[in-house]
Scaffold this active site. Structure first.
Site, PDB file in Angstrom:
ATOM      1  N   PRO A 212      37.873  39.718  38.668  1.00 12.64           N
ATOM      2  CA  PRO A 212      37.050  39.687  39.882  1.00 12.64           C
ATOM      3  C   PRO A 212      37.933  39.491  41.124  1.00 12.64           C
ATOM      4  CG  PRO A 212      36.239  38.124  38.233  1.00 12.64           C
ATOM      5  CD  PRO A 212      37.584  38.605  37.777  1.00 12.64           C
ATOM      6  N   GLU A 213      37.696  40.319  42.127  1.00 13.80           N
ATOM      7  CA  GLU A 213      38.490  40.246  43.351  1.00 13.80           C
ATOM      8  C   GLU A 213      37.552  40.001  44.534  1.00 13.80           C
ATOM      9  OE1 GLU A 213      41.406  43.407  43.651  1.00 13.80           O
ATOM     10  OE2 GLU A 213      41.412  43.683  41.472  1.00 13.80           O
TER      11      GLU A 213
ATOM     12  N   ARG B 296      38.834  35.532  28.044  1.00 13.34           N
ATOM     13  CA  ARG B 296      40.268  35.248  27.908  1.00 13.34           C
ATOM     14  C   ARG B 296      40.590  33.758  27.998  1.00 13.34           C
ATOM     15  NH1 ARG B 296      43.210  39.837  29.103  1.00 13.34           N
ATOM     16  NH2 ARG B 296      44.907  38.718  28.146  1.00 13.34           N
TER      17      ARG B 296
ATOM     18  N   ARG C  61      51.207  44.567  34.237  1.00 11.80           N
ATOM     19  CA  ARG C  61      49.871  45.037  34.579  1.00 11.80           C
ATOM     20  C   ARG C  61      49.865  46.543  34.759  1.00 11.80           C
ATOM     21  NH1 ARG C  61      49.301  42.062  40.422  1.00 11.80           N
ATOM     22  NH2 ARG C  61      51.122  42.970  41.416  1.00 11.80           N
TER      23      ARG C  61
ATOM     24  N   LYS D 217      39.965  34.321  45.712  1.00 11.33           N
ATOM     25  CA  LYS D 217      39.296  34.613  44.445  1.00 11.33           C
ATOM     26  C   LYS D 217      38.684  33.360  43.824  1.00 11.33           C
ATOM     27  CE  LYS D 217      42.979  37.159  43.164  1.00 11.33           C
ATOM     28  NZ  LYS D 217      43.794  37.996  42.276  1.00 11.33           N
TER      29      LYS D 217
END
Ligand SMILES: [Zn+2]
Length: 295
Positions: free
Chosen positions: A22-23, A132, A277, A79
């Site tokens: 989520p950003e 996670r 990434r 964030k």
């Protein structure tokens, strides 16, 4: 018809690089939803399924201290989502890579990996899920105690972050532009996906080192940052609704679209794993080479 992205129910491990973090735009819209739905609500009961996701920085027992407090205000910083409580604590959510909030009636089936639940007095739940187990839910009496919060740079959409300020702040960094854009102490709120979108919109290779960028490229990056993020907020505002646990990414132009044609020039979008990434970009629109030969 709203179409939801494929990332919403990402399976930990298997979809390691496709779980979407989520950003700023995602959290901004979740903040707005929560402002409309949970402000004024009393936290009637608290359930912690996996204590590892909660951190009590306020003292006492997490559950006991939180129970009976009322949600006074919901805000966002970078964030992080911040619930200001009455009489005076804060519940701060840092979803990291895969944390999600799920707003649902108390009796509705829980999502997998639901680790903490606030039962609200009106019969709704605010649940924290995390495939996670990297995110955190902090209870604190002082926001300065929350790791990472005090170090945040200006909000990426803050009007005070003008082009001149952006340029000035960039001078402190000598690394790759994508890495700088996602550095929260540089500007708060941009993660992996939106950094790809910003670099693509600006026509800048994501691994270009900052000292190699021209003034004009920096200006394009700044404009792209403002446009990409503010447009995403508008799009998400229309699409998310009450499904705040679902992350919608299907409107992005390059991120997550490796192998598909670039919407601008038709070249196949590149996808490379670098710096732990996934990065997507167009070799035609964003020329550059990974081998830079140093700064
Ligand atoms: Zn292109």
């Amino acid at each position: 018809m709203t179409s939801k992205g494929p990332h919403a129910f990402g399976i930990a491990g298997l979809l390691c690089y496709t779980v979407a973090m989520p950003e700023l735009p995602d959290l901004e819209v979740i903040k707005e939803f929560l402002q409309d739905h949970i402000v004024g609500q009393e936290i009637a009961e608290v359930e912690v399924v996996r204590p590892i996701v909660v951190r009590n920085l306020a003292g006492g027992d997490f559950t006991t201290r939180l129970t009976g407090q009322r949600v006074k205000q919901v805000s966002r910083r970078g964030k992080f989502l911040i619930l200001a409580l009455d009489p005076g604590d804060y519940l701060v959510i840092n979803p990291m890579l895969a944390g999600r909030l799920h707003y649902a009636p108390r009796g509705e089936r829980r999502l997998r990996k639901t680790f903490a639940v606030l039962h609200l007095a009106d019969g709704m739940d605010l649940r924290y899920t995390d495939t996670r187990t990297m995110g955190k839910v902090y209870l604190t009496d002082d926001l300065a105690k929350v790791p990472g919060l005090a170090e945040l740079g200006p909000e990426a959409l803050d009007p005070a972050l003008t082009l001149d300020v952006f340029r000035e702040r960039l001078r402190r960094y000598r690394g790759e532009i994508k890495g700088i854009l996602t550095t929260q102490s540089f500007a708060a709120g941009i993660g992996n996906a939106y950094a790809d979108e910003i670099c693509w919109r600006a026509g800048v290779y994501p691994f270009r080192k900052r000292p190699k960028l021209s003034d004009e490229e920096i200006e394009r990056l700044y404009q792209a940052m403002r446009e990409v993020l503010s447009e995403a907020v508008v799009t998400l505002r229309e699409q998310v609704g009450a499904d705040i646990h679902v992350e919608i990414r299907d409107f992005l132009k390059v991120h997550g679209r490796g192998g598909q044609p670039c919407p601008r020039c038709g070249t196949t979008i590149s996808e490379i794993k670098a710096r732990q990434r996934l990065t997507n970009f167009c070799r035609q629109c964003q020329p550059g080479s990974l081998i830079t030969g140093g700064v």
